[in-house]
Design an enzyme around this catalytic site. Sequence first.
Site, short mmCIF file in Angstrom:
data_model
loop_
_atom_site.label_atom_id
_atom_site.label_comp_id
_atom_site.label_asym_id
_atom_site.label_seq_id
_atom_site.Cartn_x
_atom_site.Cartn_y
_atom_site.Cartn_z
N ASN A 1 15.16 -16.90 11.54
CA ASN A 1 14.20 -17.67 12.69
C ASN A 1 12.76 -17.83 12.29
OD1 ASN A 1 13.42 -18.83 14.95
ND2 ASN A 1 13.77 -17.08 16.37
N TRP A 2 12.61 -19.10 11.75
CA TRP A 2 11.14 -19.30 11.43
C TRP A 2 10.08 -19.45 12.44
CZ3 TRP A 2 11.53 -23.74 7.05
CH2 TRP A 2 12.39 -23.02 5.80
N LYS A 3 10.59 -19.59 13.78
CA LYS A 3 9.76 -19.88 14.77
C LYS A 3 8.79 -20.77 14.60
CE LYS A 3 10.50 -15.06 16.01
NZ LYS A 3 10.16 -13.71 16.87
N SER B 1 12.14 -6.76 14.19
CA SER B 1 11.43 -6.13 13.22
C SER B 1 12.49 -5.54 12.02
CB SER B 1 10.81 -4.86 13.81
OG SER B 1 9.54 -5.42 14.55
N GLU C 1 11.43 -15.27 23.61
CA GLU C 1 10.19 -16.18 23.46
C GLU C 1 10.30 -17.25 24.55
OE1 GLU C 1 9.69 -16.27 19.42
OE2 GLU C 1 9.26 -14.07 19.58
N GLY D 1 12.92 -12.72 12.22
CA GLY D 1 11.80 -13.37 12.28
C GLY D 1 11.12 -13.33 11.08
N GLY D 2 9.92 -12.47 11.32
CA GLY D 2 9.00 -12.35 10.19
C GLY D 2 9.47 -12.23 8.63
N HIS E 1 16.44 -17.40 23.51
CA HIS E 1 15.49 -16.49 22.43
C HIS E 1 14.41 -15.90 23.69
CE1 HIS E 1 12.55 -14.61 20.07
NE2 HIS E 1 13.65 -14.83 19.05
N GLY F 1 8.66 -8.58 16.42
CA GLY F 1 7.34 -8.82 15.89
C GLY F 1 6.41 -7.50 16.03
N GLU G 1 18.61 -8.56 20.71
CA GLU G 1 17.10 -8.74 20.23
C GLU G 1 16.22 -7.82 21.34
OE1 GLU G 1 16.02 -11.68 17.19
OE2 GLU G 1 15.79 -12.74 19.31
P1 13P Z 1 10.77 -10.15 14.02
O1 13P Z 1 12.06 -10.14 13.10
O2 13P Z 1 9.81 -11.05 13.39
O3 13P Z 1 10.74 -9.16 14.92
O4 13P Z 1 11.57 -11.55 15.26
C1 13P Z 1 12.97 -11.22 15.49
C2 13P Z 1 13.23 -12.57 16.14
O5 13P Z 1 12.52 -12.73 17.35
C3 13P Z 1 14.21 -13.16 15.57
O6 13P Z 1 14.71 -14.30 16.48
#
Ligand code: 13P
Length: 253
Positions: free
Chosen positions: A9-11, A214, A98, A235-236, A96, A174, A168
């Site tokens: 997920n590049w966000k 994470s 967010e 994510g990251g 998600h 994050g 999640e």
């Molecule tokens: P991180 O891997 O950066 O913690 O993010 C997870 C995430 O929200 C994937 O959708």
Amino acid sequence: MRKKIVAGNWKMNKTLQEGIELVKELTTVLANEKPNCDVVICTPFIHLASVAPTLKGTVMELGAENCADKASGAYTGEVSAAMVASTGAKYVILGHSERRAYYHEHAELLRDKVQLALANGLTPIFCIGEVLEDREAGEQEEVVHEQISNSLFDFSPEDFAKIVLAYEPVWAIGTGKTATAEQAQEMHAFIRKAVATKYGKEIADNCSILYGGSCNPKNAKELFANPDVDGGLIGGAALKCADFKGVIDGFNA
Ligand code: 13P
């Protein structure tokens, strides 16, 4: 048996050029060493149509990070599930944390989004997870059960069977604070049991439940080794080729 999936997920990261560059790097490393799981890249809307042709013939599939809750019409700035599907994308992340927290997406709206995604042949990756206060109060199971049942349990068994779930925990996203393998397994088993109670054992056994929060090359293997953890939503660590490949390698013996 259910699919093993690692989805990035590049966000709101990467310009188009940076995104294409990353996909090219991944194409090379994944051609040299075939992954033991499905690999999905979820990009911002604006990159989908350009990234789609670069993924042709690779092991990677494309996904969006969201879609509208309306089919079409006067909704300035929105992107419909049909538009997402027309780029060649096969997946869409919905619910998600967010989106829930910053854009106030609630259960009924998410149900509409899932319905439109399914109607357009997209596989929803539906995210659920508790915030830190829920966990500290020991209410993670109730919270997650409510998120699933309020948005997804009105679907027919045939439709539910097309949905991928992603657990999640918000406190792990994050933050560098991963759920332990034990915490992840406990919640995934709980989620699978909830699905079994509603839709039966076969659908529950075939439901892919990804872990997100994470997840990185160091902890992926331990997380993915759990019987109810079917992969990750990343994510990251999805933003750098070596890191994403390292997570995918969590499925290698
Ligand atoms: P991180 O891997 O950066 O913690 O993010 C997870 C995430 O929200 C994937 O959708």
